[in-house]
Design an enzyme around this catalytic site. Structure first.
Site, PDB file in Angstrom:
ATOM      1  N   LEU A  34       0.825  -1.206   0.000  1.00  0.00           N
ATOM      2  CA  LEU A  34       0.000   0.000   0.000  1.00  0.00           C
ATOM      3  C   LEU A  34       0.863   1.260   0.000  1.00  0.00           C
ATOM      4  O   LEU A  34       2.034   1.219   0.389  1.00  0.00           O
ATOM      5  CB  LEU A  34      -0.932  -0.023   1.215  1.00  0.00           C
ATOM      6  CG  LEU A  34      -1.846  -1.262   1.268  1.00  0.00           C
ATOM      7  CD1 LEU A  34      -2.428  -1.454   2.651  1.00  0.00           C
ATOM      8  CD2 LEU A  34      -2.936  -1.159   0.224  1.00  0.00           C
ATOM      9  N   PRO A  35       0.297   2.399  -0.428  1.00  0.00           N
ATOM     10  CA  PRO A  35       1.117   3.597  -0.648  1.00  0.00           C
ATOM     11  C   PRO A  35       1.703   4.250   0.602  1.00  0.00           C
ATOM     12  O   PRO A  35       2.831   4.729   0.575  1.00  0.00           O
ATOM     13  CB  PRO A  35       0.148   4.564  -1.349  1.00  0.00           C
ATOM     14  CG  PRO A  35      -0.942   3.725  -1.878  1.00  0.00           C
ATOM     15  CD  PRO A  35      -1.074   2.580  -0.939  1.00  0.00           C
ATOM     16  N   THR A  75       5.833   0.772   2.615  1.00  0.00           N
ATOM     17  CA  THR A  75       6.837   1.587   3.301  1.00  0.00           C
ATOM     18  C   THR A  75       6.100   2.697   4.035  1.00  0.00           C
ATOM     19  O   THR A  75       5.538   3.601   3.419  1.00  0.00           O
ATOM     20  CB  THR A  75       7.839   2.198   2.303  1.00  0.00           C
ATOM     21  OG1 THR A  75       8.520   1.141   1.625  1.00  0.00           O
ATOM     22  CG2 THR A  75       8.854   3.071   3.028  1.00  0.00           C
ATOM     23  N   LYS A  88      14.342   0.155   5.692  1.00  0.00           N
ATOM     24  CA  LYS A  88      13.847   0.671   4.410  1.00  0.00           C
ATOM     25  C   LYS A  88      14.017   2.176   4.290  1.00  0.00           C
ATOM     26  O   LYS A  88      14.467   2.685   3.253  1.00  0.00           O
ATOM     27  CB  LYS A  88      12.375   0.292   4.236  1.00  0.00           C
ATOM     28  CG  LYS A  88      11.726   0.837   2.961  1.00  0.00           C
ATOM     29  CD  LYS A  88      12.425   0.318   1.701  1.00  0.00           C
ATOM     30  CE  LYS A  88      11.867   0.965   0.437  1.00  0.00           C
ATOM     31  NZ  LYS A  88      10.501   0.575   0.130  1.00  0.00           N
ATOM     32  N   LYS A 137       7.828  11.131   0.037  1.00  0.00           N
ATOM     33  CA  LYS A 137       7.188  10.578   1.234  1.00  0.00           C
ATOM     34  C   LYS A 137       8.183   9.794   2.083  1.00  0.00           C
ATOM     35  O   LYS A 137       8.249   9.948   3.306  1.00  0.00           O
ATOM     36  CB  LYS A 137       6.014   9.694   0.817  1.00  0.00           C
ATOM     37  CG  LYS A 137       5.247   9.051   1.972  1.00  0.00           C
ATOM     38  CD  LYS A 137       5.680   7.620   2.258  1.00  0.00           C
ATOM     39  CE  LYS A 137       5.358   6.676   1.125  1.00  0.00           C
ATOM     40  NZ  LYS A 137       5.695   5.254   1.445  1.00  0.00           N
TER      41      LYS A 137
END
Length: 348
Positions: free
Chosen positions: A110-111, A141, A217, A292
Site C-alpha cells: 500500500l502507498p 513503506t 527501508k 514521502k
C-alpha cells in the site's frame, strides 16, 4: 474513508468476461472455493503490487484472492492469467475483511500509513475478518511507529504479522529479485514469511523485531535518493563539459563512483534501454513516493536528534520535484531532467 468497497454490481461486459475465464464473483462463496489454508491474499495491485502478485501466483501452487480499489487493476491481472485460471483460480475480495476470512496468508502493498491503517484497522478491515489462522505480511513503506502499532493490534486479536518493506523497485519486482527487509517479533514468524517472500524476491533478511524492516527501508531509501541526485548532477556536469554520456557512465561503473543509481538505473536517457529514463521517466519509483519516504526518514531523525544533512537536502529537492507540473508522477530518476532544465539546457 480511504478504501472503498468494490461495487456490488460489476458491469455486464466485465461479468461476462469473468464467466468466460471461469471466475466467480468474489462476492459469492462457492463450494469450489479452496480452503482458507490453501489460499493467499494480496491487497494492493498497483505498480509494485501487480508485479509482486504476478510472481507469487506464477511461481506458487496457491489460488489467489486479490483486492484493490481500482477495479481495472484486477481485470488486467486476471486477463494476464486467463490461460491458467481454470486450474489455479484467482478470486476477488469485496473488502480486506473478506480477504482475511478466505485466505490464511495475506500480503499487503500500500502507498502510505493512512492506507495501511484503513486496510488493517478500518471498517471492513483485515482486523474484522481475521482469526488465529491468519498471517499478515505488510510490504508497504510507512512510518515505523504506525507499522509497529498496527502489527501489535493484529497480534492482540490472535493473528500474526510481520513488516517486510522491499527494495529493488519496479525492475526488481518484475524480475523477482527484490530485497525484503523483515521486522518480526519472533524467529518463527520470520521463517513463516520467508517461503512466500522467496516467490517475489532474492534476498530475505530479518532486521530484528517489529518495525525494524521499516527502519532499514527508510535508511536505504534516503541513501538511494541522495545517490540518485549525485549521479544526476555528475552526469549533467560531465556531459555539459563535453563527455560522451555512455562513456561517462561506463567510467562511473568501473570506478569508485559506482552505485545502483549509475549501473542499474541510470537517470540519463539512452544509457540503459529498460529503465524509466529511456521511457520518458514513466513507471518506476514515483517522485511523490520518494518525497514521502524522505519525510519518514527526516522525521525519524528529528525525533531522535540524528543529523541527516544530505537527507534533509534530498527531502527538500524531491518535495520540490514532486510538486513541479509534469513531474508529479514521473520516476525519481527524472531529477536528472529537472536539474538539466534548471541549468538552461534540455538537450540531454
Amino acid at each position: 474513508m480511504i478504501h472503498k468497497r468494490l461495487s456490488l454490481f460489476i458491469s455486464a461486459n466485465f461479468q461476462a468476461r469473468l464467466t468466460r475465464i471461469g471466475l466467480n464473483s468474489a462476492r459469492r462463496y462457492s463450494t469450489s472455493d479452496p480452503s482458507k489454508n490453501d489460499t493467499i491474499g494480496f491487497i494492493g495491485i498497483g505498480l509494485m503490487g501487480f508485479r509482486m502478485a504476478n510472481n507469487l501466483y506464477s511461481k506458487s501452487n496457491y489460488p489467489l484472492i486479490i483486492y484493490d480499489i481500482n477495479k481495472s487493476n484486477l481485470e488486467k491481472f486476471t486477463s494476464l492469467h486467463s490461460a491458467t485460471i481454470s486450474k489455479k483460480p484467482i478470486y476477488y475480495g469485496i473488502s480486506p475483511a473478506d480477504v482475511a476470512k478466505r485466505a490464511s496468508v495475506v500480503i499487503t502493498m500500500l502507498p502510505s500509513s493512512p492506507e495501511v491503517k484503513d486496510v488493517y484497522l478500518g471498517k471492513d478491515g483485515l482486523i474484522e475478518g481475521l482469526n488465529e489462522q491468519n498471517f499478515f505480511i505488510d510490504s508497504s513503506t510507512i512510518d515505523q511507529s504506525v507499522s509497529k502499532n498496527v502489527a501489535l493490534q493484529i497480534i492482540n486479536k490472535g493473528a500474526r504479522q510481520v513488516d517486510a518493506p522491499v527494495s529493488g523497485g519496479v525492475v526488481g519486482a518484475e524480475a523477482a529479485t527484490l530485497t525484503f527487509m523483515v521486522g518480526a517479533s519472533t524467529e518463527a514468524d520470520f521463517l513463516r514469511s520467508k517461503p512466500y517472500l522467496e516467490y517475489m524476491g532474492k534476498n530475505i533478511v530479518r532486521c530484528g523485531g517489529l518495525g525494524t524492516g521499516q527502519i532499514a527501508k527508510i535508511c536505504n531509501n534516503m541513501l538511494l535518493a541522495i545517490s540518485m541526485i549525485g549521479v544526476s548532477e555528475a552526469m549533467n556536469l560531465g556531459i555539459k563539459l563535453g563527455m560522451d554520456p555512455q562513456l561517462l557512465a561506463n567510467i562511473f561503473n568501473t570506478s569508485t563512483g559506482r552505485c545502483w543509481s549509475s549501473d542499474t538505473y541510470n537517470p540519463c536517457p539512452g544509457i540503459m534501454p529498460n529503465v524509466p529514463s529511456s521511457n520518458d521517466y514513466e513507471g518506476g519509483f514515483g517522485n511523490a513516493l520518494v518525497a514521502k519516504d524522505l519525510r519518514l526518514a527526516v522525521n525519524a531523525a528529528n525525533e531522535i536528534q540524528a543529523t541527516v544533512i544530505l537527507g534533509a537536502i534530498a527531502q527538500q529537492i524531491y518535495n520540490s520535484l514532486s510538486k513541479t507540473p509534469g513531474y508529479e508522477k514521473k520516476d525519481f530518476g527524472s531529477i536528472y531532467k529537472w536539474l538539466n532544465e534548471r541549468s538552461g539546457n534540455e538537450k540531454n
